[in-house]
Design a protein around this motif. Structure first.
Motif, short mmCIF file in Angstrom:
data_model
loop_
_atom_site.label_atom_id
_atom_site.label_comp_id
_atom_site.label_asym_id
_atom_site.label_seq_id
_atom_site.Cartn_x
_atom_site.Cartn_y
_atom_site.Cartn_z
N LEU A 113 38.12 43.42 45.68
CA LEU A 113 36.98 42.44 45.58
C LEU A 113 37.29 41.31 44.68
O LEU A 113 36.74 40.00 45.66
CB LEU A 113 36.10 42.81 46.57
N GLY A 114 37.20 41.14 43.53
CA GLY A 114 37.18 40.75 42.22
C GLY A 114 38.11 39.65 42.33
O GLY A 114 37.50 38.52 42.42
N ASP A 115 39.12 40.01 42.95
CA ASP A 115 39.93 39.13 42.78
C ASP A 115 40.05 37.98 44.35
O ASP A 115 39.90 36.59 43.35
CB ASP A 115 41.45 39.05 42.75
N ALA A 157 37.67 32.62 45.62
CA ALA A 157 36.92 32.03 46.95
C ALA A 157 36.22 31.38 45.96
O ALA A 157 35.61 30.00 46.23
CB ALA A 157 35.82 32.61 47.58
N THR A 158 35.41 31.82 44.49
CA THR A 158 34.08 30.88 44.40
C THR A 158 34.58 30.42 42.73
O THR A 158 32.49 29.61 42.54
CB THR A 158 33.08 31.82 43.66
N THR A 204 43.36 25.78 38.31
CA THR A 204 44.08 25.14 39.09
C THR A 204 44.44 26.10 39.99
O THR A 204 44.65 26.91 40.63
CB THR A 204 45.25 24.99 38.13
N GLN A 205 45.18 24.74 40.48
CA GLN A 205 46.55 25.75 42.01
C GLN A 205 47.17 27.15 41.46
O GLN A 205 47.28 28.04 42.23
CB GLN A 205 46.97 24.64 43.07
N ALA A 206 47.35 26.62 40.33
CA ALA A 206 48.45 27.78 40.11
C ALA A 206 48.04 29.17 39.57
O ALA A 206 48.01 30.40 40.46
CB ALA A 206 49.63 27.67 38.10
N GLN A 207 46.81 29.07 38.65
CA GLN A 207 45.61 29.93 38.96
C GLN A 207 45.15 31.30 40.50
O GLN A 207 44.55 32.16 40.64
CB GLN A 207 44.83 29.56 38.01
N ARG A 208 45.27 29.69 41.16
CA ARG A 208 44.60 30.48 42.48
C ARG A 208 46.29 30.97 42.99
O ARG A 208 45.31 32.25 43.81
CB ARG A 208 44.10 28.96 43.28
N ASP A 209 47.02 30.79 43.06
CA ASP A 209 48.42 31.37 43.72
C ASP A 209 47.97 33.25 43.12
O ASP A 209 48.53 33.68 43.50
CB ASP A 209 49.06 30.02 43.97
N PHE A 210 48.63 32.86 41.52
CA PHE A 210 48.25 33.91 41.19
C PHE A 210 47.45 35.32 41.58
O PHE A 210 47.71 36.26 41.81
CB PHE A 210 48.41 33.29 39.46
N LEU A 211 45.93 34.52 41.96
CA LEU A 211 44.93 36.01 42.21
C LEU A 211 45.61 36.18 43.70
O LEU A 211 45.04 37.15 44.19
CB LEU A 211 43.76 35.26 42.61
#
Length: 79
Positions: free
Chosen positions: A21-23, A28-29, A34-41
């Protein structure tokens, strides 16, 4: 081995799976990712419409649930 995951519907056709849930909350918030960091999650992304347009993908099929025991003293689980 079963692991807890957190999933969310994204848009009309996408299902996103997260490790926790933390990821998801971070994805979400946090506007500074960056998009790469968001995709990694995102642990797994399934797009039920656009994935079917890829080569060698016919589509998705729903199967009947079945029960399985993962140990002698474990309860039956549905899969």
């Amino acid at each position: 081995k079963w692991k807890q995951t957190y999933w969310a519907q994204y848009g009309q056709t996408q299902l996103l799976m997260f490790r926790s849930l933390g990821d998801f909350d971070d994805w979400a918030t946090n506007p500074y990712h960056t998009q790469a960091q968001r995709d990694f999650l995102v642990k797994l992304k399934v797009d039920f419409v656009n994935d079917a347009m890829k080569p060698n993908v016919v589509g998705y099929q729903i199967t009947q649930p079945s029960t399985k025991s993962y140990g002698a003293k474990e309860p039956l689980m549905r899969q």
